[in-house]
Design an enzyme around this catalytic site. Structure first.
Site, PDB file in Angstrom:
ATOM      1  N   ASP A  17       1.099  -1.086  -0.219  1.00  0.00           N
ATOM      2  CA  ASP A  17       0.022  -0.081  -0.058  1.00  0.00           C
ATOM      3  C   ASP A  17       0.994   1.165  -0.133  1.00  0.00           C
ATOM      4  O   ASP A  17       2.102   1.185   0.371  1.00  0.00           O
ATOM      5  CB  ASP A  17      -0.921  -0.106   1.001  1.00  0.00           C
ATOM      6  CG  ASP A  17      -1.866   1.343   1.255  1.00  0.00           C
ATOM      7  OD1 ASP A  17      -2.371   1.440   0.128  1.00  0.00           O
ATOM      8  OD2 ASP A  17      -1.841   1.742   2.433  1.00  0.00           O
ATOM      9  N   LEU A  18       0.305   2.359  -0.547  1.00  0.00           N
ATOM     10  CA  LEU A  18       1.184   3.616  -0.549  1.00  0.00           C
ATOM     11  C   LEU A  18       0.933   4.573   0.636  1.00  0.00           C
ATOM     12  O   LEU A  18       1.714   4.557   1.630  1.00  0.00           O
ATOM     13  CB  LEU A  18       1.046   4.212  -1.882  1.00  0.00           C
ATOM     14  CG  LEU A  18       1.526   3.700  -3.034  1.00  0.00           C
ATOM     15  CD1 LEU A  18       1.244   4.280  -4.253  1.00  0.00           C
ATOM     16  CD2 LEU A  18       2.766   3.031  -3.028  1.00  0.00           C
ATOM     17  N   ASP A  19      -0.305   5.062   0.687  1.00  0.00           N
ATOM     18  CA  ASP A  19      -0.522   6.383   1.636  1.00  0.00           C
ATOM     19  C   ASP A  19      -0.701   5.660   3.053  1.00  0.00           C
ATOM     20  O   ASP A  19      -1.171   4.688   3.496  1.00  0.00           O
ATOM     21  CB  ASP A  19      -1.950   6.815   1.249  1.00  0.00           C
ATOM     22  CG  ASP A  19      -1.914   7.483   0.061  1.00  0.00           C
ATOM     23  OD1 ASP A  19      -0.976   7.964  -0.458  1.00  0.00           O
ATOM     24  OD2 ASP A  19      -3.138   7.792  -0.341  1.00  0.00           O
ATOM     25  N   ASP A 188      -1.383  -0.368   5.904  1.00  0.00           N
ATOM     26  CA  ASP A 188      -1.759   0.015   7.385  1.00  0.00           C
ATOM     27  C   ASP A 188      -3.039  -0.168   7.797  1.00  0.00           C
ATOM     28  O   ASP A 188      -3.681   0.074   8.988  1.00  0.00           O
ATOM     29  CB  ASP A 188      -1.546   1.572   7.365  1.00  0.00           C
ATOM     30  CG  ASP A 188      -2.361   2.273   6.320  1.00  0.00           C
ATOM     31  OD1 ASP A 188      -3.555   2.939   6.902  1.00  0.00           O
ATOM     32  OD2 ASP A 188      -2.332   2.452   5.346  1.00  0.00           O
TER      33      ASP A 188
END
Length: 235
Positions: A17-19, A188
């Site tokens: 995942d990025l954000d 997250d």
């Protein structure tokens, strides 16, 4: 801290995942929303609608087109045109201001700087695993310093339904010609990342460093408190 809730099978792909996984997205998105709102509030007819107008139009947009929920970029763009079309503007003005307001958002949204230690971690992991990104967000990765770190970047809306739907995980496995069990997904969010990976048949890592409440009650295969715990897998 690294906690194993289940035995891990061999994997060849690390999916990120990025954000809020590889960088703190909270100040970035706050600044991007403000940039868009500052542009819109400079239009007297928009400002006169009051502070709840944006959310009202956003809700209306997704009622009109439920598929927008899987594509946050199109949802924002559609909401902008919807909100502006209700004002005393002609069609050309609506298009101009919708594009300009979105560009204000996108420019601020891309002012991300991933820290050197995280970049080094990714470089080290890439010596052992194929790295991909799977995101529900609308960040334009080519505009900041993660642009060359992944073999594949899949975004909700553009490439399939948003996590926790399995589409993006399915596409990653198909593109890389690997079994989904060979993908270890790190994120997250229990609700999107862990639930999505678990449901898709991938393996999951929960980066538990956000003060958030989640609906999903399932377990990640692995729980970590810091992204650098992934060095455990570097042999």
């Amino acid at each position: 801290m690294i906690r194993f809730n289940r035995a891990i099978k061999p994997f060849s792909v690390m999916s990120f995942d990025l954000d809020d996984t590889l960088y703190n997205n909270h100040p970035i998105i706050k600044a991007a929303v403000k940039a868009q709102q500052d542009y819109l509030n400079a239009l007297p007819s928009y400002l006169a609608q009051g502070p709840k107008y944006w959310q009202q139009c956003r809700n209306e947009a997704v009622l009109q087109l439920p598929e927008l929920a899987d594509n946050v970029t199109k949802w924002r763009q559609h909401t902008l045109r919807l909100a502006l079309s209700k004002l005393d503007l002609n069609e050309q003005e609506v298009e101009h201001h919708a594009d300009a307001a979105y560009n204000a958002f996108a420019d601020a949204r891309s002012k991300i700087v991933v820290t050197d230690d995280v970049l080094k971690l990714l470089d080290n992991l890439a010596q052992h695993f194929t790295l991909v990104a799977i995101t529900n967000g609308n960040v334009e990765i080519e505009r900041f310093n993660l642009h060359n770190k992944f073999e594949l970047v899949l975004q909700a809306g553009m490439h399939g339904k948003a996590k926790p739907h399995s589409t993006l995980f399915d596409k990653a496995a198909e593109h890389l010609n690997v079994a989904k069990s060979e993908i270890l997904h790190i994120g997250d969010s229990l609700d999107t990342d862990v639930q999505g990976a678990n449901n898709a048949g991938c393996q999951s890592v929960w980066l538990n460093d956000q003060d958030a409440n989640y609906a999903y009650k399932g377990l990640a295969d692995i729980e970590i408190a810091n992204i650098h715990a992934l060095t455990h897998f570097i042999k």
